[in-house]
Each structure stands twice: as structure tokens, then as C-alpha cells.
Motif scaffolding. Structure first.
Motif, PDB file in Angstrom:
ATOM      1  N   GLU A  52      33.992  10.440 -20.239  1.00  0.00           N
ATOM      2  CA  GLU A  52      32.724  10.965 -19.728  1.00  0.00           C
ATOM      3  C   GLU A  52      32.930  11.989 -18.630  1.00  0.00           C
ATOM      4  OE1 GLU A  52      31.459  10.146 -16.527  1.00  0.00           O
ATOM      5  OE2 GLU A  52      33.113   8.805 -16.019  1.00  0.00           O
TER       6      GLU A  52
ATOM      7  N   PRO B 183      28.007  18.936 -23.382  1.00  0.00           N
ATOM      8  CA  PRO B 183      28.127  17.851 -24.359  1.00  0.00           C
ATOM      9  C   PRO B 183      28.558  18.344 -25.737  1.00  0.00           C
ATOM     10  CG  PRO B 183      26.147  17.574 -23.046  1.00  0.00           C
ATOM     11  CD  PRO B 183      26.708  18.919 -22.703  1.00  0.00           C
ATOM     12  N   GLU B 184      28.127  19.547 -26.095  1.00  0.00           N
ATOM     13  CA  GLU B 184      28.495  20.109 -27.388  1.00  0.00           C
ATOM     14  C   GLU B 184      29.987  20.405 -27.459  1.00  0.00           C
ATOM     15  OE1 GLU B 184      24.310  20.402 -26.682  1.00  0.00           O
ATOM     16  OE2 GLU B 184      25.983  21.213 -25.494  1.00  0.00           O
TER      17      GLU B 184
ATOM     18  N   LEU C   3      32.367  18.834 -25.730  1.00  0.00           N
ATOM     19  CA  LEU C   3      33.056  17.550 -25.835  1.00  0.00           C
ATOM     20  C   LEU C   3      32.947  17.014 -27.257  1.00  0.00           C
ATOM     21  CD1 LEU C   3      34.503  15.085 -24.675  1.00  0.00           C
ATOM     22  CD2 LEU C   3      32.273  14.198 -23.960  1.00  0.00           C
ATOM     23  N   ASP C   4      31.764  17.131 -27.840  1.00  0.00           N
ATOM     24  CA  ASP C   4      31.576  16.660 -29.205  1.00  0.00           C
ATOM     25  C   ASP C   4      32.490  17.405 -30.170  1.00  0.00           C
ATOM     26  OD1 ASP C   4      29.801  14.972 -31.025  1.00  0.00           O
ATOM     27  OD2 ASP C   4      29.595  16.946 -31.933  1.00  0.00           O
ATOM     28  N   SER C   5      32.652  18.700 -29.968  1.00  0.00           N
ATOM     29  CA  SER C   5      33.533  19.489 -30.825  1.00  0.00           C
ATOM     30  C   SER C   5      34.973  19.030 -30.697  1.00  0.00           C
ATOM     31  CB  SER C   5      33.423  20.978 -30.469  1.00  0.00           C
ATOM     32  OG  SER C   5      32.124  21.467 -30.743  1.00  0.00           O
TER      33      SER C   5
ATOM     34  N   LEU D 154      35.994  16.021 -29.885  1.00  0.00           N
ATOM     35  CA  LEU D 154      36.127  14.712 -30.506  1.00  0.00           C
ATOM     36  C   LEU D 154      36.119  14.813 -32.033  1.00  0.00           C
ATOM     37  CD1 LEU D 154      33.759  12.645 -28.177  1.00  0.00           C
ATOM     38  CD2 LEU D 154      36.258  12.703 -28.155  1.00  0.00           C
ATOM     39  N   GLN D 155      35.348  15.727 -32.565  1.00  0.00           N
ATOM     40  CA  GLN D 155      35.232  15.849 -34.015  1.00  0.00           C
ATOM     41  C   GLN D 155      36.569  16.197 -34.663  1.00  0.00           C
ATOM     42  OE1 GLN D 155      32.718  15.154 -35.930  1.00  0.00           O
ATOM     43  NE2 GLN D 155      30.856  15.277 -34.725  1.00  0.00           N
TER      44      GLN D 155
ATOM     45  N   GLN E 261      27.075   6.112 -24.140  1.00  0.00           N
ATOM     46  CA  GLN E 261      26.377   7.125 -24.929  1.00  0.00           C
ATOM     47  C   GLN E 261      27.341   7.883 -25.830  1.00  0.00           C
ATOM     48  OE1 GLN E 261      24.448   9.426 -21.868  1.00  0.00           O
ATOM     49  NE2 GLN E 261      22.697   8.040 -21.710  1.00  0.00           N
ATOM     50  N   ILE E 262      28.515   8.222 -25.285  1.00  0.00           N
ATOM     51  CA  ILE E 262      29.518   8.933 -26.087  1.00  0.00           C
ATOM     52  C   ILE E 262      30.026   8.032 -27.207  1.00  0.00           C
ATOM     53  CG2 ILE E 262      31.791  10.032 -26.051  1.00  0.00           C
ATOM     54  CD1 ILE E 262      31.209  10.728 -23.077  1.00  0.00           C
TER      55      ILE E 262
ATOM     56  N   LEU F  55      27.812   7.797 -30.220  1.00  0.00           N
ATOM     57  CA  LEU F  55      27.845   8.962 -31.105  1.00  0.00           C
ATOM     58  C   LEU F  55      29.117   8.998 -31.948  1.00  0.00           C
ATOM     59  CD1 LEU F  55      26.518  11.682 -28.619  1.00  0.00           C
ATOM     60  CD2 LEU F  55      25.271  10.645 -30.539  1.00  0.00           C
ATOM     61  N   HIS F  56      30.174   8.328 -31.471  1.00  0.00           N
ATOM     62  CA  HIS F  56      31.470   8.346 -32.155  1.00  0.00           C
ATOM     63  C   HIS F  56      32.035   6.927 -32.215  1.00  0.00           C
ATOM     64  CE1 HIS F  56      31.561  12.784 -31.776  1.00  0.00           C
ATOM     65  NE2 HIS F  56      31.012  12.554 -30.592  1.00  0.00           N
TER      66      HIS F  56
END
Length: 263
Positions: free
Chosen positions: A9, A17-18, A20-22, A24-25, A50-51, A54-55
Motif C-alpha cells: 500500500e 492506483p492505476e 500500482l494495478d498495472s 500487479l497485473q 482494498q488492494i 482487487l487481486h
């Protein structure tokens, strides 16, 4: 592989957030299967959850209170304990918890007093919660603080303890080995002789790899953002110290992490 200790986090403080999401993906394509995401305090726990939501296959959350910060108020501690109790089933461990070695050293260097007793009481309370919930404990306890942590672990009958980024005296190392506690190595194993010596000493079956990201590293990592994929380099150097190939080392460290966290 599995990054056994990362402050996921906290990556939100330096990017969207986008972004970080990228990151992780694409981790599975970089050979990273899971992340043990530890927390700093109650707000950090909430962001970590929360993270993880999502994953869920990638991010495995741990909830706790990092000791290198001011103590929580009574109200804050009660709220944190309530959170840990409410979310006990979803978390893989209580963590990060421990004792404030670096804050204490800095205060003493400034000529200030530092009272350790409140921090010891806090760790005692958090380890009691780990024992009650039958969860492993993720510990920030280095040098002489490791012996205090070991005494509290024994008090609460906790046998599954992970001392992350550990450094400490031989007496502590021998006690931790005797009790079967795990440790994990960060990218500093690549360039720190002290850490390499500890890696030679500690039983391979009790070792994991971590980044402690986003904490930055030196040596060949100077100026680079800490990334979970760096644990491949941790595994390669650790393996070379024990005569394993990089692939063998990665497999062993991953198996150890899966075993410890019950994944």
C-alpha cells in the motif's frame, strides 16, 4: 516466486492506483506468483485489504502495527485489535509487528531518552492476538531486540514466526534456529557481506525471499525503484552461497514460503 514481505500500500504514495494495478497485473509474467503484503497501522491495514480484494490470488494480506513509529493511543490500539479480530480469517499473518531498534538508536544518538517498555507491551498484546487467532507473526526485531521478541513468542506459544530482514547476534541466531523460526533476505544480500554470512549460517529450509518494497536498496540497485521481481536476484545469490542453481534456489525459497504461510 513469492515476495515474502512487501509494503504494497505504500506504493500508492508515489504513484496512482492505476500504476500500482498495472504493476500487479504483469507480475505473473515476471515469475512472481504471490505477495505477502504487510501493514503499518489501521489505515494501512484498510488500504492493504482494498488492494488484496482487487487481486485476491496475488496479494495475501497481513495486518499489524509497525514499531518504528509513535505508539498508538488506547483508542487507536483498540480499533486495530477489533480490525484484526474481524478480518482474522482473511489475513495470512499478524504483521508487521516488533520493536523499534532504529528509532531508539536515533533517539539515543541525539541524547534523548527512549522508553522501550510501552513498545514491549504493545508487541505482547499483538502477539497475544496472533496466538488467539492461530496466525503466524511477522516480526521487525533486529539485533538485541530479537531476544526480547523470542521471549514473547515463547510466552504466547507461537511457533510460526517470520523475522523479516533479520540481523542479529549469534546468540539470537542460534535460538531462532533451535525454535524453527524463519527469516527472509532482501536484495541487500547481493552486496552486504554481513548478510551473506548470515545466509550461510541459517538452515535453507527456514529461509524466504523478500523486497520490503518500496524501501530502496544500494549496490547494483542504487537509483532503482524496488520491485518484487528483485527477489529473483535474492534467490540467485542466496543459492550460490549454498551450491544451488538459481532455479533450485527459487524453488526452495518458494516452497518454504508456501509452507510457512499455508498458501
Amino acid at each position: 516466486m513469492i515476495d515474502a514481505h512487501i509494503h504494497l500500500e505504500q506504493y500508492l504514495e508515489g504513484q496512482s492506483p492505476e500504476a500500482l494495478d498495472s504493476m500487479l497485473q504483469v507480475l505473473p509474467g515476471q515469475g512472481i506468483d504471490k505477495l505477502i503484503a504487510v501493514s503499518m497501522n489501521l489505515e494501512s491495514c484498510r488500504r492493504t485489504r482494498q488492494i488484496a480484494a482487487l487481486h485476491p490470488q496475488l496479494v495475501k494480506p497481513a495486518y499489524g502495527f509497525h514499531p518504528e513509529q509513535p505508539l498508538p493511543s488506547g483508542t487507536e490500539l483498540a480499533a486495530l485489535l477489533e480490525w484484526i479480530n474481524q478480518h482474522g480469517e482473511e489475513m495470512v499473518a499478524v504483521g508487521e509487528v516488533g520493536l523499534p531498534y532504529y528509532s531508539r538508536a536515533e533517539a539515543l544518538a541525539r541524547g534523548e531518552d527512549f522508553d522501550m517498555e510501552p513498545y514491549i507491551r504493545l508487541l505482547d498484546i499483538l502477539l497475544e492476538a496472533a496466538a488467539r487467532l492461530n496466525k503466524p507473526a511477522v516480526l521487525h526485531a533486529v539485533y538485541e531486540d530479537a531476544l526480547t521478541a523470542c521471549a514473547l513468542l515463547e510466552k504466547h506459544g507461537i511457533t510460526k514466526a517470520h523475522f523479516h530482514w533479520f540481523k542479529g547476534p549469534r546468540k539470537a541466531v542460534e535460538l531462532m534456529i533451535e525454535r524453527g523460526y524463519y527469516i527472509s533476505f532482501t536484495p541487500d544480500i547481493v552486496y552486504e557481506p554481513e548478510i551473506q554470512e548470515l545466509a550461510r549460517m541459517y538452515p535453507p529450509q527456514l529461509v524466504m525471499a523478500e523486497t520490503d518494497g518500496p524501501w530502496p536498496f544500494e549496490g547494483p540497485f542504487t537509483g532503482k525503484s524496488t520491485h518484487p521481481a528483485m527477489i529473483h536476484e535474492v534467490a540467485a545469490v542466496w543459492g550460490s552461497l549454498h551450491g544451488y542453481s538459481p532455479a533450485q534456489a527459487a524453488d526452495l525459497l518458494t516452497a518454504n514460503t508456501l509452507c510457512f504461510y499455508g498458501l
